[in-house]
Write a protein that holds these residues in place. Structure first.
Motif, mmCIF file in Angstrom:
data_model
loop_
_atom_site.group_PDB
_atom_site.id
_atom_site.type_symbol
_atom_site.label_atom_id
_atom_site.label_comp_id
_atom_site.label_asym_id
_atom_site.label_seq_id
_atom_site.Cartn_x
_atom_site.Cartn_y
_atom_site.Cartn_z
ATOM 1 N N GLU A 193 1.135 -0.941 -0.066
ATOM 2 C CA GLU A 193 0.070 0.172 -0.165
ATOM 3 C C GLU A 193 1.059 1.821 0.349
ATOM 4 N N ARG A 194 1.807 1.133 0.603
ATOM 5 C CA ARG A 194 2.576 2.251 1.193
ATOM 6 C C ARG A 194 3.624 2.850 -0.377
ATOM 7 N N ILE A 195 4.030 1.331 -1.219
ATOM 8 C CA ILE A 195 4.540 1.279 -2.210
ATOM 9 C C ILE A 195 3.948 2.102 -3.120
ATOM 10 N N GLY A 196 1.986 1.834 -3.966
ATOM 11 C CA GLY A 196 1.278 2.863 -4.371
ATOM 12 C C GLY A 196 1.103 4.454 -3.659
ATOM 13 N N ASP A 197 1.295 4.611 -2.651
ATOM 14 C CA ASP A 197 1.673 5.909 -2.025
ATOM 15 C C ASP A 197 2.947 6.490 -2.750
#
Length: 227
Positions: A193-197
């Motif tokens: 999810e953070r990679i998506g950010d």
């Protein structure tokens, strides 16, 4: 003559950034494959290769500072250098999250797995990898419109995360044997999810490159449900 040298340096910087992006994309793909296939050797490879990603970021940053100091670029050239500096730092963090996923693989001690959740994690990671590859493409084409579209896809990643989170909690409540692996699933989903950010951050830099304006594309950056 100086101008030609500067253009050559800028092109080299541009190409190295793209190369770093491909290394990060590969690391994300390998780390999740290692996690779902329980492949500790592949996970160790991701951890070992991370040093190359870190080296590349340091090299890009050093060269960027050098070019700003020595050649005092203006407007579009300066924007390109700033974009590469900022976006390469986002890429480096994405690489760190891939390493965290790989380390979760190495830690796993053959506890009870949940195949359904692992399937969801694979689907989420495929989607994340598509976003990473798409943002690198948008960068190469300096395509602000594509960058804005890619940033919108982050909502889909958040939806994946929420589903994995809810389903994992249900499994853990129903069967205490799944608590250890469930905890790993929650962490892996949160790293994705953070990679998506970070992909969204890079989208913002592509828009800046094209318009000269710092624009926030997603107001609902990172839910950070898990620290």
């Amino acid at each position: 003559m100086l101008r030609t040298q500067f253009e050559e340096d800028l092109l080299k910087l541009h190409n190295q950034f793209y190369e770093m992006g491909m290394m990060v994309s590969d690391a994300i793909h390998k780390s999740v494959r290692a996690f779902t296939k329980h492949d500790k050797e592949l996970a160790k490879e991701v951890v070992k290769d991370d040093v190359n990603i870190n080296d590349m970021e340091i090299k890009l940053e050093k060269k960027s500072f050098e070019m700003i100091a020595l050649q005092q670029p203006v407007t579009t050239d300066l924007r390109m250098i700033i974009t590469i500096m900022k976006a390469s730092s986002d890429l480096e963090r994405m690489g760190d999250h891939a390493v965290s996923i790989a380390k979760a693989t190495i830690r796993v001690k053959g506890q009870t797995r949940i195949p359904e959740i692992e399937k969801e994690i694979t689907a989420m990671s495929d989607y994340v990898k598509e976003m990473v590859d798409a943002v690198l493409n948008a960068y190469i084409k300096e395509d602000a419109k594509a960058a804005r579209e890619i940033a919108k896809k982050d909502e889909e990643i958040n939806a994946h995360f929420n589903k994995i989170y809810a389903d994992t909690i249900d499994y853990m409540k129903a069967d205490p044997e799944t608590i250890v692996s469930g905890n790993d699933y929650l962490h892996v989903a949160s790293f994705l999810e953070r990679i998506g950010d970070y992909v969204t951050n890079i989208c913002e830099w592509i828009v800046y490159l094209s318009t000269g304006k710092i624009t926030e594309l997603n107001t609902n950056h990172s839910m950070d449900q898990i620290s």
